[in-house]
Design a protein around this motif. Structure first.
Motif, PDB file in Angstrom:
ATOM      1  N   ARG A 371      -4.564  33.160 118.212  1.00 16.53           N
ATOM      2  CA  ARG A 371      -5.137  31.929 117.743  1.00 16.53           C
ATOM      3  C   ARG A 371      -3.938  31.106 116.783  1.00 16.53           C
ATOM      4  O   ARG A 371      -3.582  29.772 117.049  1.00 16.53           O
ATOM      5  CB  ARG A 371      -6.218  32.058 116.877  1.00 16.53           C
ATOM      6  N   ALA A 372      -3.267  31.645 116.056  1.00 14.14           N
ATOM      7  CA  ALA A 372      -2.252  31.313 115.123  1.00 14.14           C
ATOM      8  C   ALA A 372      -0.951  30.505 115.985  1.00 14.14           C
ATOM      9  O   ALA A 372      -0.656  29.452 116.084  1.00 14.14           O
ATOM     10  CB  ALA A 372      -1.623  31.976 114.179  1.00 14.14           C
ATOM     11  N   VAL A 373      -0.808  31.440 117.278  1.00 16.69           N
ATOM     12  CA  VAL A 373       0.404  31.066 118.107  1.00 16.69           C
ATOM     13  C   VAL A 373      -0.145  29.880 118.797  1.00 16.69           C
ATOM     14  O   VAL A 373       0.467  28.754 118.919  1.00 16.69           O
ATOM     15  CB  VAL A 373       0.684  32.116 119.090  1.00 16.69           C
ATOM     16  N   VAL A 374      -1.238  29.641 119.339  1.00 20.26           N
ATOM     17  CA  VAL A 374      -1.775  28.637 120.004  1.00 20.26           C
ATOM     18  C   VAL A 374      -1.757  27.331 119.255  1.00 20.26           C
ATOM     19  O   VAL A 374      -1.629  26.407 119.696  1.00 20.26           O
ATOM     20  CB  VAL A 374      -3.185  29.035 120.814  1.00 20.26           C
ATOM     21  N   LEU A 375      -2.000  27.367 117.938  1.00 18.14           N
ATOM     22  CA  LEU A 375      -2.464  26.347 117.105  1.00 18.14           C
ATOM     23  C   LEU A 375      -1.199  25.847 116.306  1.00 18.14           C
ATOM     24  O   LEU A 375      -1.118  24.802 115.681  1.00 18.14           O
ATOM     25  CB  LEU A 375      -3.534  26.501 116.228  1.00 18.14           C
ATOM     26  N   ALA A 376      -0.035  26.767 116.406  1.00 15.17           N
ATOM     27  CA  ALA A 376       1.252  26.399 115.654  1.00 15.17           C
ATOM     28  C   ALA A 376       1.627  25.266 116.072  1.00 15.17           C
ATOM     29  O   ALA A 376       1.956  24.869 117.163  1.00 15.17           O
ATOM     30  CB  ALA A 376       1.900  27.828 115.665  1.00 15.17           C
ATOM     31  N   ARG A 377       2.233  24.467 114.937  1.00 17.51           N
ATOM     32  CA  ARG A 377       2.847  23.203 115.304  1.00 17.51           C
ATOM     33  C   ARG A 377       4.391  23.156 114.871  1.00 17.51           C
ATOM     34  O   ARG A 377       4.871  22.301 114.868  1.00 17.51           O
ATOM     35  CB  ARG A 377       2.060  21.831 114.541  1.00 17.51           C
ATOM     36  N   THR A 378       4.679  24.306 114.181  1.00 15.50           N
ATOM     37  CA  THR A 378       6.289  24.270 113.896  1.00 15.50           C
ATOM     38  C   THR A 378       6.689  25.763 114.464  1.00 15.50           C
ATOM     39  O   THR A 378       5.986  26.509 114.974  1.00 15.50           O
ATOM     40  CB  THR A 378       6.133  24.455 112.334  1.00 15.50           C
ATOM     41  N   GLU A 379       8.054  25.817 114.131  1.00 11.23           N
ATOM     42  CA  GLU A 379       8.590  27.147 114.632  1.00 11.23           C
ATOM     43  C   GLU A 379       8.255  28.436 113.607  1.00 11.23           C
ATOM     44  O   GLU A 379       8.549  29.437 114.183  1.00 11.23           O
ATOM     45  CB  GLU A 379      10.084  27.038 114.707  1.00 11.23           C
TER      46      GLU A 379
END
Length: 456
Positions: A371-379
């Motif tokens: 979920r965090a990977v899908v929603l992440a907006r930065t590197e």
């Protein structure tokens, strides 16, 4: 014999070295000093050290130059870099070159003590892991089992011993701990590894269908049985059969399974003749079978047939050392699948991951990372990307009360109905999650939903 760990302190400031000698000696470490990077390199080549504590800026050979030489000579030795705040960028470069960590001057003594302890522990775990690999043999297949905590090392050592035998195994562990992976590791490291590894979830199938799935059926045994079908026991011939959630079998099915384990033969549904089978049985459960025996919901004789060898998988909250390894693995996997370039986690994110209790264990951790990977907006994944993890340390989802207000004048059945409805609602309609929070199986939840008319 001296059992103290030996630390090489490298700093061209003699007063700072003296201070560190006094401090570290008080923490029961033996100290050797070096006043320059070149001296440090020479000493590391002359004798083994448990850790190097080294300043970055020195007049002759810098800490970074010495780090390269030390790591080239002995990659395993942990090196902690000391740096002034102004050279923080240099310290980050040192981490890339293989330093274990860096500390800024003036040193925070509490942080120094903790960092040294963690570095020593890290090396100890790596050594134990190396020994484990040697003891398991070069060809031991972990089956994607990730972990080097003491609890997992001990478990894998036992798995290696158990795999070589023909004994029936019962794997105990909470939901999401990886019972199927352990079963796979047993099979694929056993003499039966070239045979089939057949799996079945006993909770996901009704009693009538489970009998047919396990033992097979003859043509015409029931409506729709238009041809003979082999069951899982026959399919697993010369291999292993994994019975997941074996505790969810009815008592009638338990009797039939017991007979197969005793006689090593099955009878197809609708058939007369016995068929010999040669399959190693590996069972798994997330329930306390001894309590079920006391409640007369699990047969004691079947328990002892299954429990020849018992393996207990520790929950994730009891092997927090493995969390970082697991999230790094999941991050690489999900970043590749979602075509996202994510370098890692921020310190705050790691802290949140480590502090959370993970009632759903590795499965819940994997879902959180995805979920965090899908929603992440930065590197880098930040703690804000993990906002779904809100339960404080020591409080699991199961300990969160489902009922806001209890009316003590209503029946127990009404209270149960309310608990089921509210839990299903707070789980966003996810039946598997609701069942986990209620401490029951998905199959039992379906029965209760049907009983209370909550679903057609």
């Amino acid at each position: 014999m001296n059992n103290k760990s030996e630390i090489l302190v490298v700093d061209d400031d003699s007063a700072h070295r003296t201070m560190l000698r006094t401090l570290l000696s008080g923490w029961q470490y033996d100290i050797i000093e070096a006043d320059d990077g070149s001296t440090a390199i020479k000493k590391v080549r002359e004798r083994p050290f448990d850790l190097v504590l080294m300043d970055v800026r020195m007049l002759k050979v810098s800490g970074l130059e010495a780090l390269d030489e030390i790591k080239a000579f002995n990659p395993a030795i942990p090196v902690i870099i000391m740096t002034a705040y102004s050279s923080l960028e240099t310290a980050v470069d040192a981490i890339k070159k293989g330093a274990y960590d860096y500390l800024t001057k003036p040193l925070d003594f509490d942080k120094l003590k903790i960092t040294i302890k963690r570095a020593m522990e890290h090396i100890r775990l790596k050594e134990e892991n190396r020994i484990l690999k040697e003891s398991l043999g070069k060809h031991f297949d972990r089956q994607n089992i990730i972990g080097q905590s003491p609890a997992m090392i001990k478990l894998l050592e036992t798995v290696a011993q158990v795999a070589a035998s023909e004994a029936t195994v019962l794997i105990n562990g909470e939901s999401g701990t990886g019972k199927e992976l352990i079963a796979g590791a047993i099979h694929f490291n056993s003499p039966r590894k070239d045979g089939p590894f057949v799996k079945i979830n006993c909770a996901a199938i009704t009693e009538t269908l489970l009998e047919s799935e396990l033992f097979g059926h003859e043509k015409g045994a029931f409506t729709g049985a238009d041809k003979r079908k082999d069951g899982r026991f026959v399919q697993a011939h010369k291999g292993s059969l994994f019975l997941d959630e074996v505790s969810e079998m009815t008592l009638a099915m338990q009797v039939k399974l017991l007979r197969v384990l005793q006689e090593r033969e099955i009878t197809r549904v609708g058939g007369d003749g016995a068929v010999k089978v040669d399959a190693r049985v590996i069972g798994a459960t997330n329930r306390n079978l001894m309590n079920m025996i006391k409640e007369s919901s699990f047969r004691e004789d079947l328990f002892y047939r299954l429990n020849v060898i018992s393996l207990d998988i520790p929950p994730l909250r009891k092997r927090r050392d493995d969390i970082v390894l697991l999230v790094q693995h999941f991050l690489q996997d999900f970043a590749a699948k979602n075509r996202k370039h994510i370098k890692g986690f921020t310190p705050k994110a790691i802290d949140r991951l480590i502090r959370y209790d993970w009632p759903g264990n590795v499965r819940e951790l994997m879902n959180a990372v995805e979920r965090a990977v899908v929603l992440a907006r930065t590197e880098h994944i930040d703690d804000e990307d993990l906002a779904i993890i809100q339960t404080p340390l020591g409080q699991t989802a199961e300990s969160t009360p489902v009922l806001d207000d209890i009316n003590y004048n209503i029946t127990l059945e009404d209270m149960e109905r309310t608990a089921v409805i509210k839990t299903l609602k707070t789980s966003d309609g996810n039946k598997s999650e609701a069942a986990r929070r209620l401490g029951i199986t998905r199959k039992t939840l379906h029965k209760k939903l049907k009983k209370y008319g909550i679903m057609p």
